[in-house]
Design a protein around this motif. Structure first.
Motif, PDB file in Angstrom:
ATOM      1  N   LEU A   1      78.485  51.244   3.954  1.00  0.00           N
ATOM      2  CA  LEU A   1      78.670  50.013   4.163  1.00  0.00           C
ATOM      3  C   LEU A   1      78.162  49.308   2.930  1.00  0.00           C
TER       4      LEU A   1
ATOM      5  N   GLU B   1      65.955  38.573   9.013  1.00  0.00           N
ATOM      6  CA  GLU B   1      66.528  38.926  10.304  1.00  0.00           C
ATOM      7  C   GLU B   1      67.479  40.041  10.109  1.00  0.00           C
TER       8      GLU B   1
ATOM      9  N   ARG C   1      84.687  50.278   8.751  1.00  0.00           N
ATOM     10  CA  ARG C   1      83.474  50.093   9.485  1.00  0.00           C
ATOM     11  C   ARG C   1      82.297  50.318   8.590  1.00  0.00           C
ATOM     12  N   GLY C   2      82.314  50.851   7.259  1.00  0.00           N
ATOM     13  CA  GLY C   2      81.252  51.457   6.503  1.00  0.00           C
ATOM     14  C   GLY C   2      80.537  52.550   6.672  1.00  0.00           C
ATOM     15  N   GLY C   3      81.374  53.524   8.027  1.00  0.00           N
ATOM     16  CA  GLY C   3      80.620  54.611   8.402  1.00  0.00           C
ATOM     17  C   GLY C   3      80.854  55.569   7.428  1.00  0.00           C
ATOM     18  N   PRO C   4      80.202  56.713   7.709  1.00  0.00           N
ATOM     19  CA  PRO C   4      79.512  57.200   8.981  1.00  0.00           C
ATOM     20  C   PRO C   4      78.285  56.842   8.764  1.00  0.00           C
ATOM     21  N   ALA C   5      77.799  56.300   9.978  1.00  0.00           N
ATOM     22  CA  ALA C   5      76.282  55.871   9.898  1.00  0.00           C
ATOM     23  C   ALA C   5      75.995  54.930   8.952  1.00  0.00           C
ATOM     24  N   ASP C   6      76.819  53.855   8.558  1.00  0.00           N
ATOM     25  CA  ASP C   6      76.815  52.976   7.656  1.00  0.00           C
ATOM     26  C   ASP C   6      76.382  53.357   6.313  1.00  0.00           C
TER      27      ASP C   6
ATOM     28  N   ARG D   1      70.470  45.564   8.577  1.00  0.00           N
ATOM     29  CA  ARG D   1      71.939  45.945   8.100  1.00  0.00           C
ATOM     30  C   ARG D   1      71.995  45.448   6.638  1.00  0.00           C
TER      31      ARG D   1
ATOM     32  N   ARG E   1      70.588  47.406   4.278  1.00  0.00           N
ATOM     33  CA  ARG E   1      71.102  48.826   4.075  1.00  0.00           C
ATOM     34  C   ARG E   1      72.165  48.727   3.142  1.00  0.00           C
TER      35      ARG E   1
ATOM     36  N   ASP F   1      82.658  41.899   7.090  1.00  0.00           N
ATOM     37  CA  ASP F   1      82.582  42.253   8.399  1.00  0.00           C
ATOM     38  C   ASP F   1      81.960  40.687   9.390  1.00  0.00           C
TER      39      ASP F   1
ATOM     40  N   PRO G   1      77.495  61.468   6.717  1.00  0.00           N
ATOM     41  CA  PRO G   1      76.627  60.337   5.966  1.00  0.00           C
ATOM     42  C   PRO G   1      76.238  60.643   4.673  1.00  0.00           C
TER      43      PRO G   1
END
Lengths: 334, 425
Positions: free
Chosen positions: A274, A90, A266-271, A93, A96, A282, A181
């Motif tokens: 991450l 489920e 946040r693990g950004g930009p755009a993950d 992320r 990713r 998190d 990214p």
């Protein structure tokens, strides 16, 4: 994260020196074995206490929590395998973050080792100032794990930062790295490569172990420097390469601080940065799903164990132990 | 047996060492009959300076109380406090967000303040604000200040674009045309992209007569609503009117890393009190405007306690803690020192005393709240527990929209799926 770390360090736990300093060995009357063991335990007790209270107990609790729903405030409630099931079915992320971490390991570890080896080879043949350069190259490893360096990195690779300005001066306008990214992961990997000091020192030690007569013999046979490197240095150094590879791979899987600082957590930009550990943090501390985070930590421990096992398996094919007639059955030679 | 004595002395040495080590971490609070209180809060260095000043003033009049303070940025503060509270080690006096109240009160972390009513009177605080610190009929926390959402902007840039100062009741359409003119006149991005913050989506949503959460704590908006909001932001972003993705993605809640703080935009939505941070970049031209309203003038913003303060249930010194809070919220000296740094004072007497003396940005803030008083709708109930996680998911998901990894519609659907999972009762 802690279970995985202790897995890496647990190898150094068995060798307990038998009762040091009690009486010179071979004295007139050796004490019974059990008595000397008792003394060993007394001396070991601070370590044992630390390992049990600070590592083993928390690991056991974390294993238990991984089967529960726990938000820090209410008592944990047993949910069986739900956390694990959720991870696999489920949580896009999570997938990713796994891909990001793998990509990072595959980029950062080989680059870092190649860099460390190159510098070690250069340092070995250096006549003067060796000590100075060795320390200078090692310094980033001492600093690199700190938050402040990661923040400096952020400033360097931001838009309008040093790297951006220099590149713009050369006519390459690409903006910042950490806010795009496609580039953010690479800038985090570069921070790791920069900390090549520890593997470099180990490579250097390994290089100094290679008998000089091998090079002399190769030179007599007409081998040039590259040929010597490929046919003498690399095979003789392969156990050290293997050691560094295992160690750095385990560390790379646990990368956290640089990604946390560079992306503001946040693990950004755009993950794109991450990483697994960042997502674990998190889930645990931002979303208060401590049970889920514990399950993630145990999966990481398992994954690292599997990867390490695979590395050991492949090592049979390429690691060469000079004084081992059975051609490398295990990696414990060094 | 000769060995025994050696062994015993070894063990004794080890024990003595342990004892010596343990001694280093000893309890300093017990010394000299002085009471030591721990007070933790979130904020920046400016707030730290004011708070330390207030603490020093309190310690001067209460020489038998020593207050140890510590602070951190909001996100890390929240995480640290949760860990401390779960471990039974909550500080005596703690600053709280209204999202934390129900959780902390329900888990027995906070003390029922009626037990210290005599030391800490609340008569001068408006009932509507006290409500936010009440759980199950008991008062567990007190509001420290009143805040509201706002648009911080550079007044000079605004005037140069030939724009009039926004008045309460201006709409999102008015806002859009203002941003358009700012861009034309200044050449920079008019505004920071509002798409990455759940708070601004809430204001937009309330302007359309909807809410983020219903009474049961479930999401009260649809993927269509979120899609519309994100598509709106995307349209402006593609026209180059609001900050680009590479700039928006760096926002972490601090003014320094936000586009306006980095001089890439001349206006930005923020809460009113933290907007003080822009003064370092914009200087005297910093101004505050109301948030845009819905098309029919329905206001989306609301007043809420900017932060609350509570006492740990297992604090050994509840009375002294109450004295300290009373000093911060009710006393002439304490409220004067703190000013409006944590929002406008809650105590009506203190407010009447503090507000007329304000200057500069602080006056700007008081004026905004005065303009809005009586025009806004009731604030929403404190959001459900899962909202904490959803706030960060919102920003993360918007990255996917801004970097054009997926359409607003797809990401909005994803967000709602995740919201449903987080809000599962």
């Amino acid at each position: 994260m802690s279970p995985a770390m202790s897995a890496a360090t647990a190898t150094g736990t068995r060798a307990a020196p038998p009762g040091p300093g009690l009486e010179p060995p071979g004295g007139p009357r050796r004490r019974p074995k059990r008595e000397r063991e008792g003394a060993a335990w007394v001396f070991l007790s601070p370590w044992v206490l630390g390992a049990v209270v600070l590592t083993l107990l928390p690991m056991a609790v974390s294993l238990y929590l991984s089967f529960t729903d726990y938000n820090l405030f209410d008592p944990p409630s047993w949910v069986g395998l739900r956390n694990y099931r959720q991870m696999f079915t489920e949580d896009p992320r999570l997938l990713r973050s796994v891909l990001n971490t793998l990509l990072y390991v595959v980029i950062a570890v080989p680059l870092q080792l190649a860099f460390a080896l190159a510098v070690a080879v250069a340092l070995k043949s250096m006549r003067r100032g060796k000590g100075f350069y060795r320390s200078a190259f090692y310094a980033p490893s001492l600093l690199g794990a700190s938050m402040s360096i990661a923040l400096v990195w952020r400033a360097l690779f931001n838009d309008g930062g040093t790297v951006d300005s220099v590149l713009s001066g050369l006519g390459v306008h690409m903006g910042g790295w950490i806010n795009q990214p496609g580039w953010a992961l690479l800038s985090v990997a570069l921070l790791t490569v920069w900390q090549f000091g520890a593997p470099m020192v180990i490579f250097l030690a390994g290089l100094q172990q290679i008998p000089q007569e091998l090079y002399e013999a190769a030179a007599v046979d007409g081998a040039g420097r590259w040929r010597q490197f490929a046919s003498v240095t690399m095979p003789m150094l392969s156990p050290v390469v293997f050691f560094n590879l295992v160690l750095q791979t385990i560390q790379a899987f646990q990368v956290f601080t640089p990604a946390f600082a560079v992306s503001g957590g946040r693990g950004g930009p755009a993950d794109s940065t991450l990483f697994y550990t960042l997502y674990l943090y998190d889930r645990g501390f931002t979303a208060s799903h401590m049970g889920y985070a514990s399950a993630m930590a145990w999966m990481l421990l398992l994954a690292i164990a599997v990867v390490t096992a695979v590395l050991f398996r492949t090592s049979r094919a390429w690691v060469f132990y000079a004084n081992d007639t059975s051609n490398g059955t295990s990696g414990e030679g060094r | 047996m000769p060995g025994t004595r050696t062994r015993v002395s070894c063990a004794a040495t080890a024990l003595a060492l342990c004892a010596a080590l343990a001694g280093c971490g000893g309890d300093a609070g017990a010394a000299g009959g002085k009471v030591t209180l721990r007070f933790t809060w979130w904020g920046n260095a400016d707030r730290a300076a004011l708070t330390d000043k207030a603490v020093a003033a309190f310690e001067k009049t209460h020489p038998d109380i020593d207050i140890q303070t510590s602070y951190a940025p909001y996100e890390s503060y929240k995480q640290k406090l949760a860990t401390q509270a779960a471990g039974g080690d909550a500080p005596d006096v703690m600053q709280l967000d209204y999202r934390q109240i129900s959780q902390y009160a329900g888990s027995g972390v906070l003390r029922d303040l009626s037990t210290v009513r005599r030391t800490l009177p609340t008569g001068a605080m408006p009932h509507s604000l006290l409500k936010s610190g009440r759980v199950g009929g008991k008062q567990y926390a007190l509001p420290m200040g009143v805040g509201t959402q706002a648009m911080a902007y550079d007044r000079k840039a605004w005037r140069e674009a030939g724009l009039k100062e926004p008045k309460p009741g201006w709409t999102w359409d008015d806002w859009e045309s203002a941003v358009r003119r700012l861009k034309k006149a200044n050449g920079v991005y008019g505004m920071t992209d509002p798409g990455s913050f759940e708070d601004w989506f809430e204001v937009w949503l309330r302007g359309r007569g909807k809410e983020l959460y219903d009474a049961k704590g479930q999401a009260a908006f649809t993927a269509g609503d979120l899609d519309r909001f994100w598509s709106y932001a995307t349209k402006l972003r593609k026209e180059g009117l609001v900050s680009p993705a590479t700039s928006t993605t760096q926002m972490d809640g601090s003014v320094e890393n936000a586009p306006m703080g980095r001089k890439q935009a001349v206006a930005e939505f923020n809460w009113d009190a933290p907007s003080a941070g822009y003064e370092a970049m914009v200087g005297k031209n910093l101004a505050l405007a109301p948030m845009p309203s819905g098309a029919d003038g329905t206001p989306g913003q609301y007043f809420k306690p900017a932060m609350l303060v509570g006492i740990a249930a297992n604090s050994e010194h509840p009375r002294e803690s109450a004295q300290f809070i009373d000093f911060l919220l009710n006393s002439r000296e304490g409220t004067k020192i703190l000013g409006v740094d944590r929002g406008l004072p809650v105590n009506a007497t203190a407010r009447a005393r503090v507000v007329p003396k304000l200057t500069g940005f602080q006056k700007e803030m008081a004026d905004l709240q005065k303009k809005l008083t009586g025009r806004l709708k009731e604030p929403p109930a404190a959001p459900p527990r899962g909202d904490n996680a959803l706030q960060s998911v919102f920003g993360r998901d918007y990255d996917q929209v801004a970097f054009e990894r997926a359409t607003p519609r797809q990401v909005a659907e994803d967000f709602l799926t995740e919201a449903r999972a987080e809000l599962r009762p």
